[in-house]
Motif scaffolding. Structure first.
Motif: not given
Ligand SMILES: [Zn+2]
Ligand SMILES: [Zn+2]
Length: 251
Positions: A105-134
């Motif tokens: 789903n491109g866009c849906f109701e959520s919260d900040e905690e879930e945003a971190w989860e989705l980012t963590a999933i992205t990090a794993r699936l794209t072999k990220g080395i870290g994250v940054y959220r200004p």
């Protein structure tokens, strides 16, 4: 309804990210820099203190709006430049395979905690080395760091971009001085191009007009004479494709 397998996977990714992030922060000391800057066109995230800088290639996973409490994936956001979102579509593909709706789903109701989860999933699936959220007021941007880029390479990447009055910051293109936005005078490319295409490190968009082509053929290629006649100028990628459209009507 939450998918139990999805929940487990999200939790796993989040734990993994916490470890990854500790390692990333201690290795590069990014909190030690005074300024940060990111550029969606060239995909570089830069931390700096005066002359001292460190660069990374990054992806933009998505954004979370504190105003509307919604998460929006970058691939669903047309305001985000292709360079920082094209690899994020692998997360969506994985979502389809696994039937994880939150990833498709491109866009849906959520919260900040879930945003971190989705980012963590992205990090794993794209072999990220870290994250940054200004830190920001309303719209939080979640970036996944892909790799460290040494200063020389970062400069070489930045050199391939130009500031354009009409199109802001884009990849550079080289054209003969005769090409303009009014006259159909031919469009001879050094290789066939299309918009948003990947370029090899030593390739650039290059084209010249019919007159330049005549001179080039007479001179048996590019030499001092044909180069002097072409009088190459630098424009932005978007201007290049606008001129291509004018001359060839290819769109
Ligand atoms: Zn020309
Ligand atoms: Zn332009």
């Amino acid at each position: 309804m939450k998918h139990p397998e999805y929940n487990e996977f999200a939790k796993f990714c989040l734990h993994e990210l916490i470890e990854l992030q500790d390692d990333f922060k201690s290795r590069y000391d990014i909190d030690g820099y005074e300024d940060w800057f990111y550029n969606q066109s060239n995909g570089l995230l830069t931390f700096s203190t005066e002359e001292d800088q460190i660069n990374f290639r990054y992806l933009l996973a998505g954004t979370f709006s504190k105003r509307s409490n919604t998460w929006k994936w970058s691939w669903d956001n047309e305001n985000i430049m292709p360079e920082v979102k094209k690899e994020v579509s692998s997360v969506k593909n994985f979502g389809y395979q696994s039937e994880f709706e939150k990833l498709t789903n491109g866009c849906f109701e959520s919260d900040e905690e879930e945003a971190w989860e989705l980012t963590a999933i992205t990090a794993r699936l794209t072999k990220g080395i870290g994250v940054y959220r200004p830190a920001s007021e309303d719209l939080l941007t979640f970036m996944v760091i892909q790799e460290f880029v040494d200063n020389e390479t970062a400069q070489a990447i930045k050199d391939k971009y130009v500031e354009c009055g009409a199109h802001e910051y884009r990849r550079r293109a080289f054209v003969c001085n005769h090409l303009n936005y009014r006259d159909k005078i031919g469009f001879e490319e050094s290789f066939e191009t299309y918009e948003n295409m990947q370029l090899e490190d030593d390739d650039d968009f290059q084209d010249w007009c019919n007159e330049c082509e005549k001179v080039r053929q007479k001179e048996d290629g590019w030499n001092d004479n044909s180069m002097a006649f072409a009088d190459i100028k630098v424009i932005c990628e978007q201007c290049y494709f606008d001129m291509k459209e004018l001359n060839l009507g290819y769109r």
